[in-house]
Design a protein around this motif. Structure first.
Motif, short mmCIF file in Angstrom:
data_model
loop_
_atom_site.label_atom_id
_atom_site.label_comp_id
_atom_site.label_asym_id
_atom_site.label_seq_id
_atom_site.Cartn_x
_atom_site.Cartn_y
_atom_site.Cartn_z
N ARG A 26 0.82 -1.20 0.00
CA ARG A 26 0.00 0.00 0.00
C ARG A 26 0.87 1.26 0.00
O ARG A 26 2.03 1.25 0.42
CB ARG A 26 -0.92 0.02 1.21
N VAL A 27 0.27 2.35 -0.45
CA VAL A 27 0.91 3.67 -0.40
C VAL A 27 0.29 4.44 0.75
O VAL A 27 -0.93 4.57 0.84
CB VAL A 27 0.72 4.43 -1.72
N ASN A 28 1.13 4.97 1.66
CA ASN A 28 0.65 5.65 2.85
C ASN A 28 0.68 7.18 2.74
O ASN A 28 -0.05 7.86 3.45
CB ASN A 28 1.48 5.24 4.07
N ASP A 29 1.55 7.71 1.88
CA ASP A 29 1.63 9.17 1.77
C ASP A 29 2.27 9.54 0.44
O ASP A 29 2.97 8.73 -0.19
CB ASP A 29 2.45 9.76 2.92
N VAL A 30 2.02 10.78 0.03
CA VAL A 30 2.62 11.31 -1.18
C VAL A 30 2.88 12.79 -0.96
O VAL A 30 2.07 13.48 -0.32
CB VAL A 30 1.70 11.08 -2.41
N SER A 31 4.00 13.28 -1.44
CA SER A 31 4.31 14.71 -1.34
C SER A 31 5.13 15.13 -2.55
O SER A 31 5.77 14.30 -3.20
CB SER A 31 5.07 15.02 -0.04
N PHE A 32 5.10 16.43 -2.84
CA PHE A 32 5.83 16.99 -3.97
C PHE A 32 6.99 17.85 -3.50
O PHE A 32 6.94 18.44 -2.41
CB PHE A 32 4.90 17.85 -4.83
N SER A 33 8.01 17.96 -4.35
CA SER A 33 9.06 18.95 -4.11
C SER A 33 8.50 20.35 -4.32
O SER A 33 7.44 20.52 -4.93
CB SER A 33 10.25 18.71 -5.05
N ASN A 34 9.20 21.36 -3.82
CA ASN A 34 8.70 22.73 -3.90
C ASN A 34 8.46 23.20 -5.32
O ASN A 34 7.52 23.95 -5.60
CB ASN A 34 9.66 23.69 -3.20
N ASP A 35 9.31 22.77 -6.26
CA ASP A 35 9.14 23.21 -7.65
C ASP A 35 8.21 22.30 -8.43
O ASP A 35 7.96 22.53 -9.62
CB ASP A 35 10.50 23.32 -8.35
N GLN A 38 9.34 16.76 -8.65
CA GLN A 38 9.54 15.43 -8.10
C GLN A 38 8.39 15.08 -7.16
O GLN A 38 7.77 15.95 -6.55
CB GLN A 38 10.87 15.36 -7.33
N ILE A 39 8.12 13.79 -7.08
CA ILE A 39 7.07 13.28 -6.20
C ILE A 39 7.68 12.20 -5.31
O ILE A 39 8.50 11.39 -5.77
CB ILE A 39 5.88 12.73 -7.01
N LEU A 40 7.28 12.20 -4.04
CA LEU A 40 7.81 11.25 -3.07
C LEU A 40 6.66 10.36 -2.59
O LEU A 40 5.64 10.86 -2.11
CB LEU A 40 8.42 12.02 -1.89
N LEU A 41 6.83 9.05 -2.74
CA LEU A 41 5.80 8.08 -2.35
C LEU A 41 6.29 7.28 -1.16
O LEU A 41 7.36 6.66 -1.21
CB LEU A 41 5.51 7.11 -3.50
N ALA A 42 5.50 7.29 -0.08
CA ALA A 42 5.80 6.46 1.08
C ALA A 42 4.96 5.20 1.01
O ALA A 42 3.75 5.24 1.22
CB ALA A 42 5.52 7.22 2.37
#
Length: 324
Positions: A26-35, A38-42
């Motif tokens: 499962r994916v628990n979180d997602v966030s983007f870089s300031n610009d 890039q996307i970060l998947l936990a």
């Protein structure tokens, strides 16, 4: 400007992001870089940094040994990309924060932010200041660190806090505390004010891209929008039939998206405070809701570990709204 967005489910372009449970977990979180590049998947046992929107992998890190008694304490619960995109922060079920650079598979630092039994609910990094904030919903606390040396600069009691957000100019931090939303001044680290009015616990806070509005989502099935400078309420919006869990402003300030415990996602007109339409009814609790930096993509995470993506193309038609 008279244009209307036509939303539709994502196609093959985003298959790398939306494939069911990412095959194994499962994916628990997602966030983007300031610009927004890039996307970060936990995921449960790994975190992946990828280019946006093509999905090419930049870096990934795997689970480590847990702290405490929980054998699944290693689980990645929350993520945030550093302001210069040279590092990222992960929050874990065992209450630790781990800081990673893009050259190593091991964390450069580990902080025992909260009790191993309470875990980390949310984490965020500031855009301009060197600050990192984390909250523990079960530990009823938030803490802020200076990311230059990772010294703690602030902590406070915050009941059921699972949503935190920096203002775009890094002057304020918004976080939920039971039925209220706190606006914290990041120069003095004193409360600017609290916004009240919800009758049940607040689970979502968001600040508009221009820093003028703060919005809250609550178990009372209401959304409230406030003026940041005065704390005055601008709109109270109702229409959800279940507890509202998450929300996000479109980057251009044109609308607000909200998602509830039944998996219903709605879009709202911020000028009138009226519901535009129901975007989707997924059937699983919305655990994350975020626009990308263009405002054309809305990402939703649900309690079954799936990622749902909605794509908007601009239509030169002012007479109707539609979903596909």
């Amino acid at each position: 400007d008279g244009t209307v967005r036509r939303w539709k489910r994502s196609g093959e372009q985003f298959r790398w992001l939306t494939r069911r449970r990412h095959i194994r977990q499962r994916v628990n979180d997602v966030s983007f870089s300031n610009d927004g590049s890039q996307i970060l998947l936990a995921k449960r046992s790994e975190t992946v940094l990828a280019s946006w929107p093509d999905g090419s992998q930049v870096h990934d890190v795997d689970r480590l040994e847990s702290v405490g008694r929980d054998p699944l304490g290693f689980a990645f619960r929350s993520t945030a990309v550093g302001p210069e995109a040279d590092h990222f922060v992960t929050g874990h079920a065992d209450g630790t924060l781990r800081i990673w650079n893009l050259k190593s598979k091991s964390p450069t630092k580990t902080i025992q932010a909260f009790s191993p039994d309470d875990g980390v609910a949310a984490v965020a990094t500031s855009t301009k200041k060197q600050l990192c904030v984390a909250s523990s919903r079960y530990g009823n606390q938030i803490r802020i660190w200076n990311s230059a040396d990772w010294s703690e600069v602030f902590s406070a009691k915050a009941d059921d806090c699972d949503s935190i957000e920096f203002s775009p100019d890094d002057q304020l931090l918004a976080y939920c505390d039971s039925r209220e939303v706190v606006l914290l001044d990041l120069e003095s680290f004193e409360e600017r004010y609290r916004v009240t009015g919800h009758s049940l616990t607040v689970h979502g806070v968001a600040i508009s891209a221009d820093g003028q509005w703060v919005a809250s989502a609550s178990e009372d099935r209401k959304l409230r929008v406030w003026d940041v400078s005065s704390g005055k309420i601008l709109n109270t919006m109702g229409g959800h039939r279940a507890s509202i869990q998450r929300l996000d402003f479109a980057p251009d300030g044109s609308c607000l998206a909200s998602g509830d415990a039944d998996g219903t996602i709605k879009l709202w007109d911020l000028t009138t405070g009226q519901e535009l339409f129901t975007l989707a009814t997924i059937g699983e609790t919305i655990e994350k809701l975020t626009f990308d930096h263009t405002g054309n993509i809305l990402i939703a995470l649900t309690s079954d570990g799936r990622v749902h993506l909605f794509d908007a193309s601009y239509e030169a038609d002012s007479n109707h709204l539609a979903t596909e």
